[in-house]
Design a protein around this motif. Structure first.
Motif, PDB file in Angstrom:
ATOM      1  N   GLY A 123       7.081  -3.251  21.534  1.00 33.38           N
ATOM      2  CA  GLY A 123       7.454  -2.874  20.174  1.00 33.38           C
ATOM      3  C   GLY A 123       6.256  -2.801  19.249  1.00 33.38           C
ATOM      4  O   GLY A 123       6.412  -2.827  18.024  1.00 33.38           O
ATOM      5  N   ASP A 124       5.060  -2.690  19.827  1.00 37.42           N
ATOM      6  CA  ASP A 124       3.821  -2.690  19.046  1.00 37.42           C
ATOM      7  C   ASP A 124       3.462  -1.261  18.629  1.00 37.42           C
ATOM      8  O   ASP A 124       2.412  -0.723  18.990  1.00 37.42           O
ATOM      9  N   ALA A 125       4.372  -0.627  17.933  1.00 36.29           N
ATOM     10  CA  ALA A 125       4.158   0.723  17.405  1.00 36.29           C
ATOM     11  C   ALA A 125       5.084   0.893  16.217  1.00 36.29           C
ATOM     12  O   ALA A 125       6.165   0.299  16.177  1.00 36.29           O
ATOM     13  N   VAL A 129      12.724   6.237  15.566  1.00 34.36           N
ATOM     14  CA  VAL A 129      13.419   5.498  16.619  1.00 34.36           C
ATOM     15  C   VAL A 129      12.639   4.216  16.915  1.00 34.36           C
ATOM     16  O   VAL A 129      11.407   4.230  16.922  1.00 34.36           O
ATOM     17  N   PRO A 130      13.316   3.087  17.156  1.00 35.24           N
ATOM     18  CA  PRO A 130      12.600   1.863  17.543  1.00 35.24           C
ATOM     19  C   PRO A 130      11.906   2.065  18.892  1.00 35.24           C
ATOM     20  O   PRO A 130      12.545   2.505  19.854  1.00 35.24           O
ATOM     21  N   PRO A 131      10.614   1.780  18.983  1.00 35.10           N
ATOM     22  CA  PRO A 131       9.886   2.036  20.235  1.00 35.10           C
ATOM     23  C   PRO A 131      10.439   1.277  21.434  1.00 35.10           C
ATOM     24  O   PRO A 131      10.423   1.799  22.551  1.00 35.10           O
ATOM     25  N   LYS A 132      10.933   0.052  21.225  1.00 35.43           N
ATOM     26  CA  LYS A 132      11.462  -0.726  22.348  1.00 35.43           C
ATOM     27  C   LYS A 132      12.731  -0.093  22.908  1.00 35.43           C
ATOM     28  O   LYS A 132      12.963  -0.104  24.120  1.00 35.43           O
ATOM     29  N   GLN A 141      -2.524   5.597  29.358  1.00 35.28           N
ATOM     30  CA  GLN A 141      -1.068   5.732  29.410  1.00 35.28           C
ATOM     31  C   GLN A 141      -0.398   4.380  29.643  1.00 35.28           C
ATOM     32  O   GLN A 141       0.613   4.051  29.016  1.00 35.28           O
ATOM     33  N   ASP A 142      -0.971   3.589  30.539  1.00 34.04           N
ATOM     34  CA  ASP A 142      -0.413   2.260  30.802  1.00 34.04           C
ATOM     35  C   ASP A 142      -0.448   1.382  29.554  1.00 34.04           C
ATOM     36  O   ASP A 142       0.515   0.667  29.250  1.00 34.04           O
ATOM     37  N   LYS A 143      -1.546   1.443  28.829  1.00 32.15           N
ATOM     38  CA  LYS A 143      -1.670   0.632  27.610  1.00 32.15           C
ATOM     39  C   LYS A 143      -0.662   1.074  26.553  1.00 32.15           C
ATOM     40  O   LYS A 143      -0.047   0.243  25.865  1.00 32.15           O
ATOM     41  N   LEU A 144      -0.457   2.374  26.417  1.00 29.23           N
ATOM     42  CA  LEU A 144       0.512   2.877  25.448  1.00 29.23           C
ATOM     43  C   LEU A 144       1.927   2.455  25.829  1.00 29.23           C
ATOM     44  O   LEU A 144       2.726   2.064  24.971  1.00 29.23           O
ATOM     45  N   LEU A 145       2.242   2.515  27.111  1.00 27.23           N
ATOM     46  CA  LEU A 145       3.569   2.096  27.562  1.00 27.23           C
ATOM     47  C   LEU A 145       3.772   0.594  27.345  1.00 27.23           C
ATOM     48  O   LEU A 145       4.871   0.153  26.975  1.00 27.23           O
TER      49      LEU A 145
END
Length: 246
Positions: A173-175, A180-183, A163-167
């Motif tokens: 913005g690495d998604a 929707v823009p992830p950032k 979860q921490d890595k995904l957040l």
């Protein structure tokens, strides 16, 4: 959520990241007028657990799957530790859900006509055609789909390290999300989590005034100006708008 932040205690992370905190805000998200107060020196109070309500809060906006995401995410953004309860225990999810039923979440208080410029300076105001309630709905769905594509698990089902890595990747913005823009999604989630941790309890968060107690903030007391210039711990408990004491 840099590596350095992760190595620091929760108190240090909050002190460094929150040079200003909302005191009795109604989800300003840096876009409207909220009452702000400079962070005082933290009180060395003994860690206390937030009181548990006899009846669990039922979300009015978020679906069960979205609610699981919100609870899991805020628990990682401000986790409980030996300094005291985290955002989950403080009721940040309840605060966020309540805000979804206000004019703020519908963008009703903002100028919402284009053109929109994502690179515009902050003083130019909100720069997205999406409003907060839409950003949450689309952002949670996109993050869960992204998470599930990795190993078949929704975000809330992942272990804390994943979860921490995904957040962290959302923050960077690495998604690749089409909706929707992830950032934008991450920044809104983080801002609202902070607000839920430090708001007056009347808004659903900061239960037991654990956020205020952690940093030594007196709350909605009528007068504490005599202590502003002192390099001393404030000796009295925080007080909420409704007169509750920490």
């Amino acid at each position: 959520m840099s590596d350095q932040d992760q190595d620091n205690p929760r108190r240090e992370f909050l002190r460094k990241s929150l040079t200003l905190i909302p005191v009795v805000t109604v989800a300003s998200t840096g876009l409207g007028g909220s009452m702000l107060m400079a962070v005082p020196e933290p009180a060395q109070a003994s860690p206390e657990k937030a009181p548990v309500s006899s009846k669990a809060y039922e979300p009015s906006y978020f679906t069960a799957e979205e609610w699981a995401f919100i609870n899991a995410a805020v628990a990682r953004l401000i986790p409980a530790d030996d300094q005291g309860p985290g955002a989950l225990e403080a009721g940040a999810p309840e605060y966020i859900d309540r805000q979804m039923n206000t004019p703020y979440a519908a963008g009703a208080l903002w100028f919402m006509q284009g053109p929109f410029n994502a690179d515009a300076p902050p003083e130019m105001g909100w720069q997205s055609k999406l409003v907060p309630k839409e950003i949450y709905r689309l952002g949670i769905a996109a993050t869960d789909a992204w998470s599930k594509a990795m190993n078949g698990k929704l975000f809330a089902e992942q272990d804390s390290a994943t979860q921490d890595k995904l957040l962290q990747r959302l923050e960077a913005g690495d998604a690749q999300f089409d909706s929707v823009p992830p950032k934008i999604f991450f920044n809104l989630l983080l801002q609202n989590t902070k607000e839920g941790f430090f708001c007056d309890p009347v808004h659903g968060g900061n239960k037991g005034m654990v956020g205020w107690t952690m940093i030594g903030f007196p709350g909605a007391r009528a007068d504490f100006m005599d202590w502003v210039e002192r390099n001393e711990q404030y000796p009295f408990p925080a007080v909420s708008i409704r007169g509750e004491r920490a």
